[in-house]
Design a protein around this motif. Structure first.
Motif, PDB file in Angstrom:
ATOM      1  N   VAL A  11     -13.828  -9.190  25.070  1.00 46.76           N
ATOM      2  CA  VAL A  11     -12.771  -8.280  24.632  1.00 46.76           C
ATOM      3  C   VAL A  11     -12.642  -8.350  23.121  1.00 46.76           C
ATOM      4  O   VAL A  11     -12.609  -9.442  22.547  1.00 46.76           O
ATOM      5  CB  VAL A  11     -11.442  -8.661  25.296  1.00 46.76           C
ATOM      6  CG1 VAL A  11     -10.362  -7.679  24.904  1.00 46.76           C
ATOM      7  CG2 VAL A  11     -11.606  -8.706  26.789  1.00 46.76           C
ATOM      8  N   SER A  12     -12.596  -7.189  22.486  1.00 48.98           N
ATOM      9  CA  SER A  12     -12.447  -7.182  21.036  1.00 48.98           C
ATOM     10  C   SER A  12     -11.646  -5.959  20.588  1.00 48.98           C
ATOM     11  O   SER A  12     -11.014  -5.304  21.409  1.00 48.98           O
ATOM     12  CB  SER A  12     -13.825  -7.225  20.389  1.00 48.98           C
ATOM     13  OG  SER A  12     -13.691  -7.416  19.013  1.00 48.98           O
TER      14      SER A  12
ATOM     15  N   VAL B  76     -12.205 -13.609  24.599  1.00 50.25           N
ATOM     16  CA  VAL B  76     -11.304 -12.619  24.006  1.00 50.25           C
ATOM     17  C   VAL B  76     -11.161 -12.875  22.510  1.00 50.25           C
ATOM     18  O   VAL B  76     -10.946 -14.019  22.083  1.00 50.25           O
ATOM     19  CB  VAL B  76      -9.911 -12.676  24.670  1.00 50.25           C
ATOM     20  CG1 VAL B  76      -9.053 -11.529  24.179  1.00 50.25           C
ATOM     21  CG2 VAL B  76     -10.020 -12.635  26.176  1.00 50.25           C
ATOM     22  N   ASP B  77     -11.280 -11.820  21.718  1.00 49.08           N
ATOM     23  CA  ASP B  77     -11.084 -11.893  20.281  1.00 49.08           C
ATOM     24  C   ASP B  77      -9.621 -11.586  19.977  1.00 49.08           C
ATOM     25  O   ASP B  77      -9.121 -10.527  20.338  1.00 49.08           O
ATOM     26  CB  ASP B  77     -11.990 -10.855  19.594  1.00 49.08           C
ATOM     27  CG  ASP B  77     -12.011 -11.039  18.091  1.00 49.08           C
ATOM     28  OD1 ASP B  77     -10.927 -11.059  17.490  1.00 49.08           O
ATOM     29  OD2 ASP B  77     -13.105 -11.155  17.522  1.00 49.08           O
ATOM     30  N   VAL B  78      -8.934 -12.548  19.354  1.00 46.84           N
ATOM     31  CA  VAL B  78      -7.524 -12.331  19.004  1.00 46.84           C
ATOM     32  C   VAL B  78      -7.277 -12.838  17.586  1.00 46.84           C
ATOM     33  O   VAL B  78      -8.105 -13.557  17.034  1.00 46.84           O
ATOM     34  CB  VAL B  78      -6.565 -13.075  19.971  1.00 46.84           C
ATOM     35  CG1 VAL B  78      -6.588 -12.472  21.341  1.00 46.84           C
ATOM     36  CG2 VAL B  78      -6.904 -14.552  20.037  1.00 46.84           C
ATOM     37  N   VAL B  79      -6.133 -12.463  17.016  1.00 52.04           N
ATOM     38  CA  VAL B  79      -5.753 -13.039  15.730  1.00 52.04           C
ATOM     39  C   VAL B  79      -5.086 -14.386  15.994  1.00 52.04           C
ATOM     40  O   VAL B  79      -4.662 -14.684  17.105  1.00 52.04           O
ATOM     41  CB  VAL B  79      -4.800 -12.118  14.940  1.00 52.04           C
ATOM     42  CG1 VAL B  79      -5.517 -10.854  14.538  1.00 52.04           C
ATOM     43  CG2 VAL B  79      -3.559 -11.808  15.732  1.00 52.04           C
ATOM     44  N   ALA B  80      -4.981 -15.181  14.932  1.00 49.59           N
ATOM     45  CA  ALA B  80      -4.527 -16.560  15.103  1.00 49.59           C
ATOM     46  C   ALA B  80      -3.139 -16.648  15.721  1.00 49.59           C
ATOM     47  O   ALA B  80      -2.895 -17.490  16.596  1.00 49.59           O
ATOM     48  CB  ALA B  80      -4.554 -17.271  13.760  1.00 49.59           C
ATOM     49  N   SER B  81      -2.221 -15.762  15.301  1.00 46.01           N
ATOM     50  CA  SER B  81      -0.857 -15.897  15.816  1.00 46.01           C
ATOM     51  C   SER B  81      -0.812 -15.616  17.319  1.00 46.01           C
ATOM     52  O   SER B  81      -0.068 -16.261  18.059  1.00 46.01           O
ATOM     53  CB  SER B  81       0.082 -14.953  15.072  1.00 46.01           C
ATOM     54  OG  SER B  81      -0.413 -13.638  15.137  1.00 46.01           O
ATOM     55  N   ASP B  82      -1.638 -14.672  17.778  1.00 48.21           N
ATOM     56  CA  ASP B  82      -1.710 -14.417  19.220  1.00 48.21           C
ATOM     57  C   ASP B  82      -2.319 -15.605  19.940  1.00 48.21           C
ATOM     58  O   ASP B  82      -1.916 -15.945  21.058  1.00 48.21           O
ATOM     59  CB  ASP B  82      -2.551 -13.170  19.498  1.00 48.21           C
ATOM     60  CG  ASP B  82      -1.772 -11.889  19.237  1.00 48.21           C
ATOM     61  OD1 ASP B  82      -0.544 -11.984  19.091  1.00 48.21           O
ATOM     62  OD2 ASP B  82      -2.390 -10.820  19.174  1.00 48.21           O
ATOM     63  N   ALA B  83      -3.312 -16.244  19.297  1.00 44.52           N
ATOM     64  CA  ALA B  83      -3.947 -17.400  19.925  1.00 44.52           C
ATOM     65  C   ALA B  83      -2.931 -18.515  20.124  1.00 44.52           C
ATOM     66  O   ALA B  83      -2.911 -19.177  21.163  1.00 44.52           O
ATOM     67  CB  ALA B  83      -5.105 -17.882  19.073  1.00 44.52           C
ATOM     68  N   ILE B  84      -2.061 -18.712  19.137  1.00 46.98           N
ATOM     69  CA  ILE B  84      -1.040 -19.754  19.258  1.00 46.98           C
ATOM     70  C   ILE B  84      -0.115 -19.438  20.421  1.00 46.98           C
ATOM     71  O   ILE B  84       0.217 -20.295  21.238  1.00 46.98           O
ATOM     72  CB  ILE B  84      -0.251 -19.870  17.934  1.00 46.98           C
ATOM     73  CG1 ILE B  84      -1.183 -20.423  16.857  1.00 46.98           C
ATOM     74  CG2 ILE B  84       0.969 -20.745  18.100  1.00 46.98           C
ATOM     75  CD1 ILE B  84      -0.569 -20.489  15.479  1.00 46.98           C
ATOM     76  N   ARG B  85       0.269 -18.173  20.527  1.00 43.05           N
ATOM     77  CA  ARG B  85       1.135 -17.745  21.613  1.00 43.05           C
ATOM     78  C   ARG B  85       0.451 -17.981  22.970  1.00 43.05           C
ATOM     79  O   ARG B  85       1.049 -18.510  23.900  1.00 43.05           O
ATOM     80  CB  ARG B  85       1.428 -16.255  21.448  1.00 43.05           C
ATOM     81  CG  ARG B  85       2.794 -15.833  21.863  1.00 43.05           C
ATOM     82  CD  ARG B  85       3.104 -14.471  21.281  1.00 43.05           C
ATOM     83  NE  ARG B  85       4.073 -14.608  20.211  1.00 43.05           N
ATOM     84  CZ  ARG B  85       5.385 -14.417  20.390  1.00 43.05           C
ATOM     85  NH1 ARG B  85       5.854 -14.094  21.545  1.00 43.05           N
ATOM     86  NH2 ARG B  85       6.223 -14.555  19.388  1.00 43.05           N
ATOM     87  N   LEU B  86      -0.813 -17.600  23.060  1.00 46.53           N
ATOM     88  CA  LEU B  86      -1.551 -17.767  24.317  1.00 46.53           C
ATOM     89  C   LEU B  86      -1.694 -19.245  24.663  1.00 46.53           C
ATOM     90  O   LEU B  86      -1.603 -19.636  25.818  1.00 46.53           O
ATOM     91  CB  LEU B  86      -2.935 -17.124  24.205  1.00 46.53           C
ATOM     92  CG  LEU B  86      -2.946 -15.603  24.230  1.00 46.53           C
ATOM     93  CD1 LEU B  86      -4.286 -15.069  23.763  1.00 46.53           C
ATOM     94  CD2 LEU B  86      -2.655 -15.102  25.634  1.00 46.53           C
ATOM     95  N   CYS B  87      -1.912 -20.055  23.649  1.00 45.46           N
ATOM     96  CA  CYS B  87      -2.065 -21.496  23.873  1.00 45.46           C
ATOM     97  C   CYS B  87      -0.731 -22.070  24.360  1.00 45.46           C
ATOM     98  O   CYS B  87      -0.693 -22.851  25.306  1.00 45.46           O
ATOM     99  CB  CYS B  87      -2.500 -22.160  22.574  1.00 45.46           C
ATOM    100  SG  CYS B  87      -3.493 -23.625  22.797  1.00 45.46           S
TER     101      CYS B  87
END
Lengths: 368, 543
Positions: free
Chosen positions: A33-34, A86-97
């Protein structure tokens, strides 16, 4: 009767065969996903095609990164995760984590070491902002301006955005508090290191809004990354913020009278996460893919197609020329020393806390 | 007078006719039910249930009490003054130790961060430091007796021997048949050490959920902490394995005089915010499994100490948006009637060839992508756009006074009217098609002017079409968000833009569900009012 039997038997056989094919098909297919557009194309050239060639895995592109967080949560609740990487920006990655939706990565174990012999965690360095996030590119949110509409003195300073006397006309800013609040404070005399401390207080927030108030009437608010380039091309705005790769395309590929303002641009990261809840085989394959796609050479390869800087320190010396235009890409990278003289570091953790609160206030301020 | 009226009427087989008829009808009804069953089940599964599930999220709040069961059980008794007492810190330490292992603390953090800024990072930070609680007694015990280094020490001490055998057997089983045996605690131990037992039960659940044998995993340090706390006041039970009973007695003497970790000190050391009354008030307020907090939030209120209270003025947004959504949807609906009525009239009254041509013009944009149409409006309406250019060229507006037609309410109204116009024209057209032209001619031949004939004869017959078109356009426009987002600027956005934001960006699905529920209720109310005033029978979607 006999015909019916025959028909039924054939149907059954076909069905079984189809299922079997689908099953085996699943095994060598993965969904990545990108964000779509030129960015996905650059990934396709630099990562997907070589990986498919090497392993025979068929890669399906999905362009849903903008809604990745919500969709991953829904998939996780339904117990049917259909995405592999999945390609995400860092802030989304933090949320997902935080939500337990992304797999935690052991960087040194699961990623390739740098070509210069450094471990993965040293090679990525400070860019490892979350345990689940494998950085891929560094991009900047920065300003582009119309060279023919700014008069004789081209802006060199971020505060030109707030200077409607010298640079009359509309500006475009993103329709969210992130970045705008920081820029407002920087141009209201707050020192770079104090920005988040000031923004934490009610007075600091009021100060930022007051500064934004001074240009509120000459702002067009954008929500899609393509808006500012289009507004600049149409001459709707004099200057506007967007991602540096979009501006590169506008300036170099479309030859518009636009130039980039490299001052107090905000660094941000794009990268991969692997969803939780994959079967062990799919998870292993996803890890294999990201190990390949984030090694030193692959990250440097992507920079041939788009002007985003590779996230590994060891990739920087390998960045070459643009694949079609043939121009040297290094001076267009947000990581290039000449461009990175005065950058602003975006504080992910701070925004993870204040995003909900400030966003509500920002929306109220917008509607006033 | 005839005697057939006495007694029930009988059918040919001697049963009462009524029962017999009912039976026949029942079979018919059943058959009818079976015919519609696939559709009914489909609608239930794919439409009603997901919506109900989504709406339910607007009150659901179990995450807090599920993640912090021990803390939320104690918090209702806290007086809300200053920081709570040590008991509650102790409970929080145990809850968080479990939550960190399950990685549930960050999820709780994002939930509570909607209510109080800063809790997200507070919990993330605390998760990294909370596991040191219990290391002191663990070191002491492991120094006294090597049995505490055994990974199964706690399991054999707390669980019954049957459970120990069962869980070991389970661990050896094939993965497809693995359903873990339920944890069974030694009752005399549980009586003396309730805290240790309950924490160990959580430990077992966590291990089992990861498909690991709890007897083969390292016990959490906090288990030693709780055991050490309960040891002085307990009499070690006799029916535990002998070597463990001995170890327990040794432990009691060894721990005598050892200063245990103080959870309050540990928490305050990780972050001062744990001494902040506000953080605790938030956990207390949102402790119950169901909350009206999301609904209060969606009408710009919040849960305060003394019941609901207004949010600070710089955070009030939703009521404004609800009202704006209503007003703008009504405006768009009105514009659609004004523009659609004449077109529908032409469609219904022109000769077929021309009418077909016109129909294609109406339908063509209908088949074009929504995004393309919206972007086209951008090109037309922007300040350097086609319309402004033409106006400047004609000389109606000055070059420096170009009209602002987009990125405001005007833009939203223009673009949405265009997009929704076919939904008004089509029902109007299908109703007008059924009005015989002879009525108008008759009215005129009786002496009516053009206007009177239209207003008194034609218009009343077209009202059902207007009604249907209005309902369609209004309900569609109330839920639109792509077009307002693209052309609405700051003042032209709808409540649905906020709902979309909370669904896809902030992940605050509870708030999104509450906003959606209110929107649904408002639409239902309007529909009911419409039914009362106009009457729903007066709506026609087709001839």
């Amino acid at each position: 009767m006999k015909t019916t039997m025959k028909l039924m038997a054939t149907t059954c056989l076909t069905l079984t065969a189809t299922l079997a094919v689908a099953e085996s098909h699943m095994a060598d297919e993965m969904t990545i996903v990108s964000w779509g557009g030129a960015y996905s194309a650059s990934q396709n050239n630099a990562y997907h095609m070589p990986y498919s060639e090497m392993t025979g895995v068929n890669i399906i592109n999905d362009e849903s990164s903008a809604e990745a967080v919500a969709k991953l949560r829904a998939m996780n609740e339904a117990g049917n995760v259909t995405w592999d990487v999945v390609d995400v920006v860092a802030s989304d990655a933090i949320r997902l984590c935080d939500e337990g939706l992304a797999l935690e990565i052991d960087f040194d174990e699961q990623l390739a070491p740098g070509d210069d012999g450094s471990t993965a965690s040293d090679d990525f360095g400070d860019l490892l902002v979350s345990d689940c996030f494998i950085p891929q590119i560094v991009y900047s949110t920065t300003f582009g301006y119309r060279t023919d509409l700014v008069g004789d003195t081209a802006p060199t300073d971020i505060c030109a955005v707030f200077d409607t006397e010298t640079y009359p006309g509309m500006r475009s800013l993103e329709k969210r508090p992130i970045n705008n609040m920081e820029w407002a404070l920087l141009c209201d005399g707050v020192a770079k290191d104090d920005v988040y401390d000031v923004l934490e207080t009610e007075e600091g927030q009021a100060q930022a809004f007051a500064k934004l108030d001074t240009i509120k009437d000459s702002v067009i608010w954008w929500s899609a990354g393509a808006d500012t380039p289009q507004l600049l091309a149409d001459g709707e705005v004099v200057m506007g913020s967007t991602y540096n790769g979009r501006l590169f395309a506008l300036i170099e590929e479309q030859d518009q009278p636009v130039a980039m303002l490299w001052d107090a641009q905000v660094f941000d990261l794009g990268g991969w996460i692997i969803p939780t809840g994959l079967s062990p085989e799919r998870e292993a394959r996803a890890l294999d893919y990201v190990r390949f796609a984030t090694d030193t050479q692959r990250l440097a390869d992507q920079a041939k197609y788009i002007s985003y800087g590779p996230a590994r320190a060891s990739s920087a010396p390998l960045v070459g020329n643009h694949a079609e235009l043939g121009i040297d890409m290094a001076p267009h990278m947000p990581t290039d020393p000449a461009n990175a003289e005065n950058t602003f570091l975006y504080n992910y953790e701070w925004w993870a806390d204040y995003r909900d609160d400030l966003d509500a206030k920002f929306q109220v301020w917008l509607s006033q | 007078m005839s005697d057939t009226t006495t007694g029930p009427v009988l059918a040919a087989d001697g049963r009462p006719l009524k029962a017999s008829l009912n039976r026949a009808l029942r079979r018919q009804k059943l058959r009818a039910m079976m015919l519609i069953a696939p559709l009914l089940i489909f609608i239930l599964v794919s439409f009603v249930m997901p919506i109900a599930d989504m709406l339910f999220r607007s009150v659901e709040n179990q995450i807090v009490s599920d993640t912090l069961p021990r803390t939320t059980a104690l918090l209702p008794d806290w007086d809300g003054e200053g920081a709570p007492d040590d008991m509650i810190y102790e409970a929080l330490a145990r809850d968080l130790a479990v939550a960190v292992e399950a990685k549930a603390h960050t999820r709780l953090g994002s939930r509570l961060n909607y209510e109080r800024t800063g809790i997200s990072s507070l919990l993330r930070k605390t998760g990294r430091g909370v596991d040191e609680i219990g290391e002191t007694p663990q070191d002491v015990l492991e120094g006294v007796n090597d049995i505490w280094k055994d990974r199964d020490a706690f399991g054999r001490l707390i669980g019954t021997s049957e459970w120990v055998d069962a869980i070991n057997a389970w661990d050896g089983e094939d993965s497809s048949t693995r359903i873990a045996p339920e944890f069974n605690a030694n009752s005399s131990f549980a009586e003396q050490f309730p805290g240790t037992t309950s924490l160990y039960a959580s430990y077992v659940l966590q291990s089992v959920s990861e498909e690991d044998n709890p007897l083969g995993e390292k016990p959490w340090p906090i288990l030693f902490h709780v055991l050490a706390q309960e040891l002085p006041s307990a009499t070690p039970p006799s029916d535990v394995p002998e070597e463990l009973a001995l170890a327990l007695r040794e432990a009691a003497t060894a721990l005598d005089g050892v200063v245990l970790d103080d959870p309050r000190a540990v928490f305050l050391d990780i972050d001062d915010d744990w001494g902040d009354q506000g953080v605790w008030t938030t956990i207390q307020t949102y402790g119950p499994a169901y909350t009206n907090g999301y609904f209060l939030n969606s009408i710009d209120m919040q849960k305060g100490l003394d019941g609901p209270e207004w949010r600070p003025e710089n955070e009030q947004i939703y009521i404004v948006l609800f009202i704006r959504t209503m007003i703008m949807s009504l405006t768009i609906m009105g514009m659609c009637v004004l523009l659609g009525y004449p077109i529908a009239w032409l469609l219904a009254n022109l000769p077929d060839r021309k009418a077909n041509m016109l129909m294609i013009l109406v339908l063509l944009p209908f088949w074009t992508s929504l995004l393309v149409r919206t972007s086209a409006w951008k090109v037309l309406l922007q300040q350097q756009g086609v319309i402004n250019d033409v106006l400047v060229w004609i000389g109606i507006v000055a070059d420096d006074g170009r009209l602002q037609l987009i990125n405001n309410q005007t833009g939203t109204i223009i673009a949405m009217t265009h997009i929704l116009l076919p939904f008004m024209i089509l029902p109007l057209y299908s109703v007008m098609k059924t009005i015989p032209p002879s009525y108008l001619r008759a009215a005129k031949s009786l002496g009516a002017t053009n206007w009177t004939a239209f207003w008194r004869v034609y218009f009343p017959q077209s009202v059902p079409g207007i009604g249907a078109g209005c309902i369609l356009v209004f309900i569609l426009s109330i839920g639109y968000y792509i077009t307002p987002e693209l052309v609405g600027g700051t003042k032209g956005v709808f409540i649905s833009n906020r709902i979309a934001y909370h669904i896809s960006s902030s992940l605050n699905w509870g708030l999104a569900a509450a906003l959606g529920t209110i929107l649904l209720a408002v639409v239902m109310l309007l529909y009911w009012m419409y039914d009362k005033i106009v009457g729903i029978d007066n709506v026609k979607l087709g001839g």
